[in-house]
Design a protein around this motif. Structure first.
Motif, PDB file in Angstrom:
ATOM      1  N   ARG A 291       0.817  -1.213   0.000  1.00 47.86           N
ATOM      2  CA  ARG A 291       0.000   0.000   0.000  1.00 47.86           C
ATOM      3  C   ARG A 291       0.853   1.267   0.000  1.00 47.86           C
ATOM      4  O   ARG A 291       0.348   2.357  -0.269  1.00 47.86           O
ATOM      5  CB  ARG A 291      -0.925  -0.003   1.216  1.00 47.86           C
ATOM      6  N   GLU A 292       2.137   1.116   0.315  1.00 49.71           N
ATOM      7  CA  GLU A 292       3.037   2.270   0.381  1.00 49.71           C
ATOM      8  C   GLU A 292       4.018   2.304  -0.786  1.00 49.71           C
ATOM      9  O   GLU A 292       4.954   3.095  -0.779  1.00 49.71           O
ATOM     10  CB  GLU A 292       3.821   2.245   1.702  1.00 49.71           C
ATOM     11  N   MET A 293       3.817   1.443  -1.785  1.00 50.62           N
ATOM     12  CA  MET A 293       4.753   1.394  -2.914  1.00 50.62           C
ATOM     13  C   MET A 293       4.862   2.762  -3.591  1.00 50.62           C
ATOM     14  O   MET A 293       3.860   3.436  -3.824  1.00 50.62           O
ATOM     15  CB  MET A 293       4.314   0.339  -3.924  1.00 50.62           C
ATOM     16  N   GLY A 294       6.097   3.144  -3.901  1.00 44.61           N
ATOM     17  CA  GLY A 294       6.340   4.423  -4.538  1.00 44.61           C
ATOM     18  C   GLY A 294       6.455   5.590  -3.585  1.00 44.61           C
ATOM     19  O   GLY A 294       6.660   6.725  -4.004  1.00 44.61           O
ATOM     20  N   THR A 295       6.333   5.324  -2.280  1.00 42.53           N
ATOM     21  CA  THR A 295       6.470   6.376  -1.272  1.00 42.53           C
ATOM     22  C   THR A 295       7.820   6.236  -0.560  1.00 42.53           C
ATOM     23  O   THR A 295       8.555   5.275  -0.779  1.00 42.53           O
ATOM     24  CB  THR A 295       5.346   6.312  -0.224  1.00 42.53           C
TER      25      THR A 295
ATOM     26  N   ASN B  41       1.848   6.248 -10.977  1.00 39.59           N
ATOM     27  CA  ASN B  41       3.033   5.940 -11.771  1.00 39.59           C
ATOM     28  C   ASN B  41       4.206   5.500 -10.898  1.00 39.59           C
ATOM     29  O   ASN B  41       4.913   4.534 -11.213  1.00 39.59           O
ATOM     30  CB  ASN B  41       3.422   7.167 -12.604  1.00 39.59           C
ATOM     31  N   GLU B  42       4.420   6.188  -9.770  1.00 41.19           N
ATOM     32  CA  GLU B  42       5.546   5.838  -8.897  1.00 41.19           C
ATOM     33  C   GLU B  42       5.416   4.423  -8.342  1.00 41.19           C
ATOM     34  O   GLU B  42       6.401   3.706  -8.196  1.00 41.19           O
ATOM     35  CB  GLU B  42       5.654   6.813  -7.717  1.00 41.19           C
ATOM     36  N   ALA B  43       4.179   4.026  -8.012  1.00 43.36           N
ATOM     37  CA  ALA B  43       3.959   2.695  -7.462  1.00 43.36           C
ATOM     38  C   ALA B  43       4.216   1.619  -8.516  1.00 43.36           C
ATOM     39  O   ALA B  43       4.737   0.539  -8.202  1.00 43.36           O
ATOM     40  CB  ALA B  43       2.539   2.581  -6.915  1.00 43.36           C
ATOM     41  N   ARG B  44       3.861   1.897  -9.757  1.00 41.33           N
ATOM     42  CA  ARG B  44       4.142   0.953 -10.839  1.00 41.33           C
ATOM     43  C   ARG B  44       5.652   0.789 -11.018  1.00 41.33           C
ATOM     44  O   ARG B  44       6.166  -0.327 -11.142  1.00 41.33           O
ATOM     45  CB  ARG B  44       3.503   1.442 -12.141  1.00 41.33           C
ATOM     46  N   GLU B  45       6.353   1.916 -11.056  1.00 40.14           N
ATOM     47  CA  GLU B  45       7.802   1.871 -11.216  1.00 40.14           C
ATOM     48  C   GLU B  45       8.450   1.128 -10.051  1.00 40.14           C
ATOM     49  O   GLU B  45       9.392   0.345 -10.233  1.00 40.14           O
ATOM     50  CB  GLU B  45       8.351   3.296 -11.304  1.00 40.14           C
ATOM     51  N   ALA B  46       7.945   1.383  -8.840  1.00 38.46           N
ATOM     52  CA  ALA B  46       8.506   0.734  -7.660  1.00 38.46           C
ATOM     53  C   ALA B  46       8.321  -0.777  -7.716  1.00 38.46           C
ATOM     54  O   ALA B  46       9.203  -1.544  -7.295  1.00 38.46           O
ATOM     55  CB  ALA B  46       7.861   1.303  -6.394  1.00 38.46           C
TER      56      ALA B  46
ATOM     57  N   THR C 237       3.894   3.037 -18.276  1.00 35.29           N
ATOM     58  CA  THR C 237       5.001   3.902 -17.867  1.00 35.29           C
ATOM     59  C   THR C 237       5.158   4.985 -18.928  1.00 35.29           C
ATOM     60  O   THR C 237       4.878   4.768 -20.106  1.00 35.29           O
ATOM     61  CB  THR C 237       6.306   3.129 -17.682  1.00 35.29           C
ATOM     62  N   MET C 238       5.642   6.147 -18.483  1.00 37.91           N
ATOM     63  CA  MET C 238       5.608   7.346 -19.312  1.00 37.91           C
ATOM     64  C   MET C 238       6.981   7.730 -19.857  1.00 37.91           C
ATOM     65  O   MET C 238       8.002   7.590 -19.177  1.00 37.91           O
ATOM     66  CB  MET C 238       5.097   8.527 -18.472  1.00 37.91           C
TER      67      MET C 238
ATOM     68  N   ASP D 210      12.309   9.910 -19.047  1.00 38.28           N
ATOM     69  CA  ASP D 210      11.808   8.541 -19.077  1.00 38.28           C
ATOM     70  C   ASP D 210      11.450   8.180 -17.642  1.00 38.28           C
ATOM     71  O   ASP D 210      12.334   7.972 -16.808  1.00 38.28           O
ATOM     72  CB  ASP D 210      12.892   7.605 -19.625  1.00 38.28           C
ATOM     73  N   LEU D 211      10.157   8.143 -17.342  1.00 37.97           N
ATOM     74  CA  LEU D 211       9.713   7.838 -15.983  1.00 37.97           C
ATOM     75  C   LEU D 211       9.754   6.327 -15.794  1.00 37.97           C
ATOM     76  O   LEU D 211       8.745   5.634 -15.854  1.00 37.97           O
ATOM     77  CB  LEU D 211       8.311   8.393 -15.739  1.00 37.97           C
ATOM     78  N   SER D 212      10.966   5.825 -15.566  1.00 42.60           N
ATOM     79  CA  SER D 212      11.190   4.383 -15.523  1.00 42.60           C
ATOM     80  C   SER D 212      11.719   3.968 -14.165  1.00 42.60           C
ATOM     81  O   SER D 212      11.822   4.766 -13.237  1.00 42.60           O
ATOM     82  CB  SER D 212      12.199   3.978 -16.606  1.00 42.60           C
ATOM     83  N   VAL D 213      12.103   2.699 -14.047  1.00 46.25           N
ATOM     84  CA  VAL D 213      12.519   2.157 -12.761  1.00 46.25           C
ATOM     85  C   VAL D 213      13.851   2.710 -12.293  1.00 46.25           C
ATOM     86  O   VAL D 213      14.297   2.396 -11.197  1.00 46.25           O
ATOM     87  CB  VAL D 213      12.616   0.617 -12.818  1.00 46.25           C
TER      88      VAL D 213
END
Length: 502
Positions: free
Chosen positions: A71-75, A123-128, A465-466, A482-485
């Motif tokens: 639930r905190e992914m990307g934070t 987006n941040e949670a997906r990358e994370a 991803t963007m 590139d908003l990637s990992v």
């Protein structure tokens, strides 16, 4: 034949699946023989990590046991154990490492994997999530939204040729998604998705804890300590209330002993606002898709929390039809991901029967957020310039997509442009009410008049991803992102090879 797997990285439980040699999606059991693995991490020492059932037994009791971190992914949330700090991405990588090693004991080395993502993940949670898989040593070329994966499995498993519009209601341990899909045989088109990033079984467990704490206080005049009635305890009593009208909670605490009765009615009353939130989300996703409940052929239930009677009643109330469950709701997402990883792979890596199983599959997904950029715009009412969030990619746009918009510089001698990438759940024009997921600058040549053309391009791929480009046309100068990992916020910041994971 390559070993391809689909992984459902869940808030409370995770699962991994593959296609067997006949092309049938099957769950890969973990080393304990279970079909699902608790998404709990226990640090026994600074270099020894236990994942799964043993870790779950210690969750809420041992300060070095952590769960619900999806639930905190990307934070930037921090978890501390043995004088070291871990972020949610790092903890997720331990879960994925355990699942990878357990699967490889059964099937051999994994070549490629697909990891599922809640449709409403930012987006941040997906990358994370992708970063966690990479840290765990997995080759992940694709992700798929959880309700889309479940729909794929449903379409595959149904004895009938599906044709029509369906709702996939996905309520798990931590997140809620509702997706509207069109299905024609094995062709799946996502029309619209919506959801709540923090709504699920974990919230329902918290409500049971609050009831028990309140009644314990009434009986003993003492405050119940967290370790005397944990989230694990609450989850077990929640399951009991799905089958029975009441459950008895026996507390043996240094502060006192008590037997506390919790009824299904009072539990359902305590979560009524949460259920109402899911209902409003369902109504919203239909409105956005310009559909009525009469347009929905069936509602498909996914996720362990859909076993609760009040959830099923809620779904039936909203959609005016009894929802359907296909197989085990805990497994559907992973099984669909197994089909998807085969669908995306080189047919040469599949057996003839596996090729046949995915030959007719065709999936198209949509953007689940609005994406825009901040611009300066003349306001006729105030006779002055004001900032506006200008939408570039609309929510619901079919993926992959690339959209370019033309803008111009606003002042003579302008030497730079502030570039932003904004994200929002609704079509919001006020930049104060959107999430800024990236910000940078584009430098411009000196001495030019206003009105110089600038092109802004947002490209959004099937992994959601963007890639963004801000291009000054006359000088050909560009700022590209590139908003990637590789983003700092997505890194797990651990070397997993420094840890023994079991």
């Amino acid at each position: 034949m390559s070993n391809l797997v689909g992984i459902d990285l869940g808030t409370t439980y995770s699962a991994i699946a593959r296609l067997d040699e006949t092309g049938r999606p099957v769950i890969i059991d973990n080393s304990e023989g279970g079909n699902i693995t608790p998404s709990i991490v226990l640090f026994e020492s600074e270099s020894n990590v236990i994942v799964g059932n043993i870790a779950m037994q210690n969750f809420g009791v041992d300060k070095n046991a952590f769960g619900r971190f999806k639930r905190e992914m990307g934070t930037n949330k921090e978890y501390n154990a043995f004088n070291k700090t871990y972020n949610p991405t790092a903890l997720s990588s331990f879960v994925l490492k355990k699942m990878k090693e357990d699967a490889e004991e059964n099937i051999g080395k994994i070549s490629d994997a697909v990891v599922t993502i809640p449709a409403n993940f930012a987006n941040e949670a997906r990358e994370a999530t992708l970063a966690a898989a990479k840290t765990a040593g997995m080759s992940v070329k694709n992700i798929i939204n959880e309700p889309t994966a479940a729909a794929l499995y449903y379409a595959y498993s149904s004895g009938d040729e599906l044709n029509g519009t369906y709702a996939v209601y996905d309520l798990g341990g931590g997140t809620f998604d509702i997706s509207i899909i069109k299905v024609q045989g094995s062709d799946i088109e996502v029309i619209n998705s919506d959801g709540v990033s923090k709504l699920g079984g974990d919230d329902f467990d918290t409500k049971i804890i609050e009831i028990v704490q309140s009644k314990f206080k009434d009986q003993t005049n003492e405050t119940l300590d967290e370790e005397d009635f944990t989230k694990n305890d609450a989850e077990e009593h929640k399951k009991t209330l799905s089958a029975r009208d009441k459950t008895n909670v026996r507390i043996a605490s240094p502060k006192g002993r008590a037997t506390i009765e919790v009824t299904r009615e009072e539990f359902e009353n305590s979560i009524s606002t949460l259920i109402a939130q899911s209902e409003m989300t369902c109504e919203n996703v239909l409105d956005e898709a310009n559909l009525s409940i009469d347009d929905i052929n069936e509602v498909i239930l996914v996720g362990g929390s859909t076993r609760m009677p009040c959830v099923r009643n809620s779904v039936e109330k909203i959609f005016k039809k009894k929802p359907k469950t296909f197989g085990n709701p805990d497994e559907a997402v992973a099984l669909g991901a197994a089909l998807f990883v085969a669908y995306k792979s080189d047919p040469a890596n599949l057996t003839p029967l596996q090729q046949k199983a995915v030959a007719k599959v065709n999936i198209s997904d949509v953007a689940t957020k609005f994406f825009g950029t901040s611009i300066l715009e003349w306001n006729e009412e105030t006779n002055q310039h004001g900032m506006k969030n200008d939408i570039i990619i609309e929510k619901g746009k079919k993926l992959p997509c690339s959209v370019t918009k033309d803008y111009v510089t606003v002042s003579d001698g302008q030497t730079s442009i502030n570039c932003t990438v904004n994200e929002s759940n609704v079509e919001e024009t006020d930049p104060d009410f959107v999430k800024k997921i990236w910000e940078g600058n584009l430098q411009l040549p000196d001495g030019r008049p206003a009105g110089q053309k600038v092109n802004v391009t947002f490209s959004y791929d099937e992994n959601q991803t963007m890639k963004c480009s801000f291009h000054d046309v006359s000088s050909d100068k560009k700022t590209e992102i590139d908003l990637s990992v590789d983003n700092k916020s997505s890194k797990s910041e651990v070397n997993i090879n420094d840890f023994k994971v079991e």
